[in-house]
Write a protein that holds these residues in place. Structure first.
Motif, PDB file in Angstrom:
ATOM      1  N   ARG A  20       0.842  -1.204   0.000  1.00 52.51           N
ATOM      2  CA  ARG A  20       0.000   0.000   0.000  1.00 52.51           C
ATOM      3  C   ARG A  20       0.877   1.255   0.000  1.00 52.51           C
ATOM      4  NH1 ARG A  20      -3.072  -1.124   4.090  1.00 52.51           N
ATOM      5  NH2 ARG A  20      -4.816  -1.893   2.847  1.00 52.51           N
ATOM      6  N   ALA A  21       1.950   1.238   0.770  1.00 51.13           N
ATOM      7  CA  ALA A  21       2.843   2.399   0.798  1.00 51.13           C
ATOM      8  C   ALA A  21       3.484   2.616  -0.560  1.00 51.13           C
ATOM      9  CB  ALA A  21       3.907   2.205   1.883  1.00 51.13           C
ATOM     10  N   ASP A  26       3.172   6.067  -5.864  1.00 52.43           N
ATOM     11  CA  ASP A  26       3.129   5.905  -7.329  1.00 52.43           C
ATOM     12  C   ASP A  26       4.009   4.770  -7.813  1.00 52.43           C
ATOM     13  OD1 ASP A  26       1.330   8.020  -7.643  1.00 52.43           O
ATOM     14  OD2 ASP A  26       2.952   9.507  -7.725  1.00 52.43           O
ATOM     15  N   GLY A  27       4.144   3.729  -6.971  1.00 53.70           N
ATOM     16  CA  GLY A  27       4.788   2.505  -7.415  1.00 53.70           C
ATOM     17  C   GLY A  27       6.280   2.423  -7.232  1.00 53.70           C
ATOM     18  N   ARG A  28       6.900   3.436  -6.633  1.00 51.88           N
ATOM     19  CA  ARG A  28       8.356   3.421  -6.504  1.00 51.88           C
ATOM     20  C   ARG A  28       8.754   4.204  -5.259  1.00 51.88           C
ATOM     21  NH1 ARG A  28      12.859   2.730  -9.912  1.00 51.88           N
ATOM     22  NH2 ARG A  28      14.627   4.114  -9.484  1.00 51.88           N
ATOM     23  N   ALA A  29       9.571   3.578  -4.385  1.00 55.17           N
ATOM     24  CA  ALA A  29       9.985   4.246  -3.155  1.00 55.17           C
ATOM     25  C   ALA A  29      11.253   3.604  -2.625  1.00 55.17           C
ATOM     26  CB  ALA A  29       8.885   4.172  -2.091  1.00 55.17           C
ATOM     27  N   VAL A  35       9.934   2.515   5.393  1.00 56.84           N
ATOM     28  CA  VAL A  35      10.013   2.425   6.859  1.00 56.84           C
ATOM     29  C   VAL A  35       9.207   3.553   7.485  1.00 56.84           C
ATOM     30  CG1 VAL A  35      11.555   2.653   8.843  1.00 56.84           C
ATOM     31  CG2 VAL A  35      12.205   1.189   6.914  1.00 56.84           C
ATOM     32  N   ARG A  36       9.404   4.759   6.972  1.00 52.32           N
ATOM     33  CA  ARG A  36       8.681   5.905   7.533  1.00 52.32           C
ATOM     34  C   ARG A  36       7.182   5.831   7.255  1.00 52.32           C
ATOM     35  NH1 ARG A  36      13.657   8.133   6.036  1.00 52.32           N
ATOM     36  NH2 ARG A  36      12.983   8.537   3.889  1.00 52.32           N
ATOM     37  N   ALA A  37       6.820   5.353   6.077  1.00 53.57           N
ATOM     38  CA  ALA A  37       5.398   5.303   5.710  1.00 53.57           C
ATOM     39  C   ALA A  37       4.641   4.230   6.474  1.00 53.57           C
ATOM     40  CB  ALA A  37       5.255   5.079   4.204  1.00 53.57           C
ATOM     41  N   THR A  38       5.292   3.105   6.768  1.00 55.54           N
ATOM     42  CA  THR A  38       4.604   1.985   7.413  1.00 55.54           C
ATOM     43  C   THR A  38       4.789   1.940   8.920  1.00 55.54           C
ATOM     44  OG1 THR A  38       6.513   0.512   7.110  1.00 55.54           O
ATOM     45  CG2 THR A  38       4.845   0.583   5.334  1.00 55.54           C
ATOM     46  N   LEU A  60      13.846  -4.836  -7.042  1.00 55.67           N
ATOM     47  CA  LEU A  60      14.780  -4.146  -6.161  1.00 55.67           C
ATOM     48  C   LEU A  60      15.960  -3.637  -6.967  1.00 55.67           C
ATOM     49  CD1 LEU A  60      14.924  -6.440  -2.977  1.00 55.67           C
ATOM     50  CD2 LEU A  60      13.908  -4.175  -3.177  1.00 55.67           C
ATOM     51  N   ASP A  61      16.231  -2.352  -6.822  1.00 57.10           N
ATOM     52  CA  ASP A  61      17.400  -1.734  -7.447  1.00 57.10           C
ATOM     53  C   ASP A  61      18.154  -1.012  -6.348  1.00 57.10           C
ATOM     54  OD1 ASP A  61      19.292  -0.634  -9.055  1.00 57.10           O
ATOM     55  OD2 ASP A  61      17.947   0.825 -10.013  1.00 57.10           O
ATOM     56  N   GLY A  62      19.037  -1.752  -5.656  1.00 61.02           N
ATOM     57  CA  GLY A  62      19.687  -1.198  -4.474  1.00 61.02           C
ATOM     58  C   GLY A  62      18.643  -0.940  -3.401  1.00 61.02           C
ATOM     59  N   PRO A  63      18.578   0.298  -2.885  1.00 60.24           N
ATOM     60  CA  PRO A  63      17.592   0.590  -1.848  1.00 60.24           C
ATOM     61  C   PRO A  63      16.223   1.019  -2.386  1.00 60.24           C
ATOM     62  CG  PRO A  63      19.008   2.483  -2.150  1.00 60.24           C
ATOM     63  CD  PRO A  63      19.524   1.429  -3.107  1.00 60.24           C
ATOM     64  N   VAL A  64      16.038   0.965  -3.697  1.00 58.13           N
ATOM     65  CA  VAL A  64      14.787   1.428  -4.314  1.00 58.13           C
ATOM     66  C   VAL A  64      13.914   0.221  -4.673  1.00 58.13           C
ATOM     67  CG1 VAL A  64      13.756   2.688  -6.231  1.00 58.13           C
ATOM     68  CG2 VAL A  64      15.880   3.512  -5.193  1.00 58.13           C
ATOM     69  N   VAL A  65      12.634   0.308  -4.294  1.00 53.56           N
ATOM     70  CA  VAL A  65      11.672  -0.764  -4.554  1.00 53.56           C
ATOM     71  C   VAL A  65      10.648  -0.245  -5.565  1.00 53.56           C
ATOM     72  CG1 VAL A  65      10.070  -2.411  -3.519  1.00 53.56           C
ATOM     73  CG2 VAL A  65      11.950  -1.473  -2.149  1.00 53.56           C
ATOM     74  N   THR A  66      10.377  -1.039  -6.594  1.00 52.29           N
ATOM     75  CA  THR A  66       9.423  -0.660  -7.637  1.00 52.29           C
ATOM     76  C   THR A  66       8.411  -1.779  -7.832  1.00 52.29           C
ATOM     77  OG1 THR A  66      11.170   0.580  -8.772  1.00 52.29           O
ATOM     78  CG2 THR A  66       9.167   0.111 -10.014  1.00 52.29           C
ATOM     79  N   LEU A  67       7.140  -1.436  -7.905  1.00 54.55           N
ATOM     80  CA  LEU A  67       6.125  -2.447  -8.176  1.00 54.55           C
ATOM     81  C   LEU A  67       6.344  -3.069  -9.549  1.00 54.55           C
ATOM     82  CD1 LEU A  67       2.860  -0.698  -6.876  1.00 54.55           C
ATOM     83  CD2 LEU A  67       4.235  -2.433  -5.724  1.00 54.55           C
ATOM     84  N   ALA A  68       6.109  -4.378  -9.652  1.00 57.03           N
ATOM     85  CA  ALA A  68       6.320  -5.110 -10.893  1.00 57.03           C
ATOM     86  C   ALA A  68       4.973  -5.522 -11.497  1.00 57.03           C
ATOM     87  CB  ALA A  68       7.175  -6.351 -10.640  1.00 57.03           C
TER      88      ALA A  68
END
Length: 247
Positions: A20-21, A26-29, A35-38, A60-68
């Motif tokens: 959800r976060a 918008d699909g990328r964080a 951590v802060r959002a949840t 996963l691209d390093g510390p960045v998470v993107t919805l697939a």
């Protein structure tokens, strides 16, 4: 009815919180943003992100998470698990063919509604919302039917939401609008056992809805016939379809 143990539900809810976060972002964080959002611990977010990545639901691209894209296989899984689309969907399809109008099934969700099935006709109708979108109860035909059974606490929550967001900007599935005189519509729906949407949710769109009740008389879902002002007025649609809806 048995309930799942907390140790089984907890991981699921934490995974949903991360998804959800990501959706809200918008699909990328970044992992730190999640951590802060949840409010979850960094180690927990790292573990959830790694698990979701192995399942193909995120990248996963390093510390960045993107919805697939594979995450779409979960779309509306909860709504489908209600059983109502499978149980009543064939009847809705039959009714849509008989009336030559679109037919929908909706369920309540807080002070809003969600459509769980739509049997649309081939004619063009510029619907902006989709199955599963949360829509404000005050701008739909099913909404008054559900609100007729709201508790005082639910009415309080609705009034607070309306005061904070009078144009419904928190409902991205529909254009901005107010849906005034809702309480009067609820009173009429309670008396009539049916409700009408006269272009409240979208210009040109009209609908008539009736409740499908449990043995205690509380609506489990609402059955709607949806048409367009090029074919009907709200009143002529009600007169044309209400007997079949009730049957």
């Amino acid at each position: 009815m048995s309930t799942a143990p907390a140790e089984a539900v907890g991981p699921l809810m934490r995974g949903v919180a991360v998804l959800r976060a990501l959706s809200d972002a918008d699909g990328r964080a970044g992992l730190g943003d999640l951590v802060r959002a949840t409010g979850l611990a960094r180690s927990t977010v790292d573990r959830i992100a790694a698990t979701l990545a192995r399942m193909g639901y995120v990248r996963l691209d390093g510390p960045v998470v993107t919805l697939a894209p594979r995450l779409m296989e979960l779309a509306n899984a909860y709504l489908g698990a209600l059983g109502l689309p499978a149980l009543l969907g064939p009847l809705a399809v039959q009714l849509a063919e008989e009336l030559d109008e679109s037919v929908s099934l909706a369920v309540p969700d807080g002070d809003g509604i969600r459509f769980v099935h739509q049997s649309t006709r081939r004619r063009a109708m510029s619907l902006t919302f989709r199955i599963g979108d949360l829509l404000p109860a005050e701008r739909t035909a099913p909404g008054p039917l559900f609100a007729a059974h709201w508790t005082p606490g639910q009415w309080t929550a609705w009034r607070e939401r309306r005061a904070a967001d009078p144009e419904g900007l928190g409902f991205p599935g529909v254009p901005a609008g107010t849906g005034d005189h809702f309480e009067e519509r609820v009173d009429r729906a309670r008396a009539a056992g049916s409700a009408v949407d006269d272009q409240l949710i979208e210009p040109g769109l009209i609908a008539v809805a009736v409740p499908l009740r449990d043995p205690a008389g509380v609506p489990l879902c609402a059955l709607s016939v949806v048409s367009h002002t090029s074919r009907h007025s709200a009143e002529s649609l009600r007169e044309a379809v209400l007997p079949r809806l009730r049957a």
